[in-house]
Design a protein around this motif. Structure first.
Motif, PDB file in Angstrom:
ATOM      1  N   LEU A 195       0.813  -1.213   0.000  1.00 37.41           N
ATOM      2  CA  LEU A 195       0.000   0.000   0.000  1.00 37.41           C
ATOM      3  C   LEU A 195       0.850   1.268   0.000  1.00 37.41           C
ATOM      4  N   THR A 196       2.135   1.145   0.301  1.00 31.27           N
ATOM      5  CA  THR A 196       3.026   2.301   0.202  1.00 31.27           C
ATOM      6  C   THR A 196       3.782   2.293  -1.127  1.00 31.27           C
ATOM      7  N   GLY A 197       3.271   1.513  -2.075  1.00 32.12           N
ATOM      8  CA  GLY A 197       3.830   1.498  -3.421  1.00 32.12           C
ATOM      9  C   GLY A 197       5.214   0.901  -3.534  1.00 32.12           C
ATOM     10  N   GLY A 198       5.570   0.032  -2.587  1.00 32.08           N
ATOM     11  CA  GLY A 198       6.886  -0.586  -2.632  1.00 32.08           C
ATOM     12  C   GLY A 198       8.014   0.340  -2.236  1.00 32.08           C
ATOM     13  N   LYS A 199       7.693   1.518  -1.736  1.00 34.44           N
ATOM     14  CA  LYS A 199       8.729   2.476  -1.341  1.00 34.44           C
ATOM     15  C   LYS A 199       9.321   2.163   0.025  1.00 34.44           C
ATOM     16  N   HIS A 200       8.600   1.340   0.794  1.00 34.48           N
ATOM     17  CA  HIS A 200       9.068   1.022   2.143  1.00 34.48           C
ATOM     18  C   HIS A 200       9.054  -0.488   2.345  1.00 34.48           C
ATOM     19  N   ALA A 201      10.054  -0.985   3.015  1.00 31.54           N
ATOM     20  CA  ALA A 201      10.159  -2.418   3.269  1.00 31.54           C
ATOM     21  C   ALA A 201       9.230  -2.834   4.404  1.00 31.54           C
ATOM     22  N   LYS A 202       9.146  -4.124   4.625  1.00 27.72           N
ATOM     23  CA  LYS A 202       8.364  -4.656   5.735  1.00 27.72           C
ATOM     24  C   LYS A 202       8.897  -4.082   7.046  1.00 27.72           C
ATOM     25  N   PRO A 203       8.022  -3.621   7.940  1.00 23.20           N
ATOM     26  CA  PRO A 203       8.486  -3.066   9.212  1.00 23.20           C
ATOM     27  C   PRO A 203       9.307  -4.073  10.012  1.00 23.20           C
ATOM     28  N   GLY A 204      10.292  -3.565  10.724  1.00 23.71           N
ATOM     29  CA  GLY A 204      11.089  -4.436  11.563  1.00 23.71           C
ATOM     30  C   GLY A 204      10.403  -4.757  12.866  1.00 23.71           C
ATOM     31  N   LYS A 205       9.419  -3.915  13.247  1.00 22.75           N
ATOM     32  CA  LYS A 205       8.684  -4.130  14.501  1.00 22.75           C
ATOM     33  C   LYS A 205       7.280  -3.553  14.355  1.00 22.75           C
ATOM     34  N   TYR A 206       6.306  -4.260  14.943  1.00 22.75           N
ATOM     35  CA  TYR A 206       4.913  -3.798  14.944  1.00 22.75           C
ATOM     36  C   TYR A 206       4.477  -3.496  16.377  1.00 22.75           C
ATOM     37  N   LEU A 207       3.818  -2.364  16.553  1.00 23.59           N
ATOM     38  CA  LEU A 207       3.179  -2.002  17.817  1.00 23.59           C
ATOM     39  C   LEU A 207       1.710  -1.747  17.534  1.00 23.59           C
ATOM     40  N   ILE A 208       0.857  -1.858  18.565  1.00 29.90           N
ATOM     41  CA  ILE A 208      -0.568  -1.585  18.366  1.00 29.90           C
ATOM     42  C   ILE A 208      -1.110  -0.826  19.568  1.00 29.90           C
TER      43      ILE A 208
END
Length: 267
Positions: free
Chosen positions: A145-158
């Motif tokens: 959804l960011t058009g491939g400009k950003h890689a998979k996050p290294g960490k997720y918070l919620i």
């Protein structure tokens, strides 16, 4: 002397009974799938139009959720630290339109290098399952959804408020990690004013409303009496008429209804 063979009836009967029991296991009644009125409801995502801010890139639109399309917002600061904060909104009522909003700490998150994302969910009403699944699906779709400009996050918070706090809490439960369609392993969860005990929450809301109706002279006059003494007892704290309620001067009826609530009701 010839001895006629003797057969025991008990083992044969036990064998027959066991065979019938095993047969019944394979031909038992199949559980009927649960159906709910909520499953037939339809909703419409409202395309978000949030204004962007300097120093960050904003992405917004719609994506596929658990029960249909949902709206989303994603914002990534130029100095992104690789962590994505998922924001879960609270109860939005029973309307058709699905809306999404940024977290109240949006500016602070961006200033600290955190990217954030929020979903409208694909349903309204009190649907925590859709909240968890749609929030997780959005987190997993971040690179796309960011058009491939950003890689998979290294960490997720919620994080989440009210019903969103319930979503944030449920998202990190062991059961959710094993049964969810969209699995995200969050490093931490922050439920704010979260409905962490939904059964007690709805019971308290019902009790409080009934008490207000009784004090207003509009309550029922007949209802089942409890067979055991309830654990909850009305507060004995004082209620001053000199204090003001949010809507004006406090009345004696206002004092009475305030005393039915918890000591931390604020007024």
């Amino acid at each position: 002397m010839t001895v006629a063979p003797r057969f025991s009836v008990r083992p044969a009967a036990a064998l027959i009974a066991a065979s019938l029991l095993l047969a019944s296991c394979g031909t038992g009644n199949v559980p009927v799938a649960e159906t709910r009125p909520h499953d037939a409801r339809t909703f419409k995502p409202v395309t978000p139009t949030l204004a962007s801010v300097a120093g960050a890139t904003l992405y917004q639109g719609t994506y596929a959720g658990l029960k249909g399309q949902a709206g989303y917002q994603i914002e990534v600061p130029n100095n992104w630290n690789g962590t994505l904060v998922m924001y879960a909104h609270g109860y939005r009522g029973t309307g058709e339109n699905l809306t999404v909003d940024p977290p109240s700490i949006r500016a602070y998150l961006l200033s600290q290098g955190y990217a954030w994302a929020a979903s409208s969910y694909s349903t309204n009403y009190y649907d925590v399952q859709a909240g968890v699944e749609d929030t997780n699906a959005l987190a997993l779709a971040f690179p796309t959804l960011t058009g491939g400009k950003h890689a998979k996050p290294g960490k997720y918070l919620i994080m989440g408020f009210s019903m969103g706090g319930h979503v944030a809490g449920a998202a990190v439960e062991k059961e959710t990690l094993s049964t969810a369609r969209n699995k995200v392993n969050y490093a931490a969860s922050l439920p704010l004013c979260g409905v962490m005990d939904e059964e007690y929450e709805f019971q308290w809301l019902g009790d409080y409303t009934m008490a207000a109706a009784q004090l207003a002279g509009q309550g029922t006059r007949t209802f089942p009496r409890p067979t055991t003494r309830p654990a909850w007892q009305p507060s004995r704290r004082r209620c001053s008429l000199k204090l003001k309620a949010p809507t004006g001067p406090r009345t004696r009826a206002g004092c009475q209804i305030a005393r039915t609530g918890p000591a931390s009701d604020g007024w």
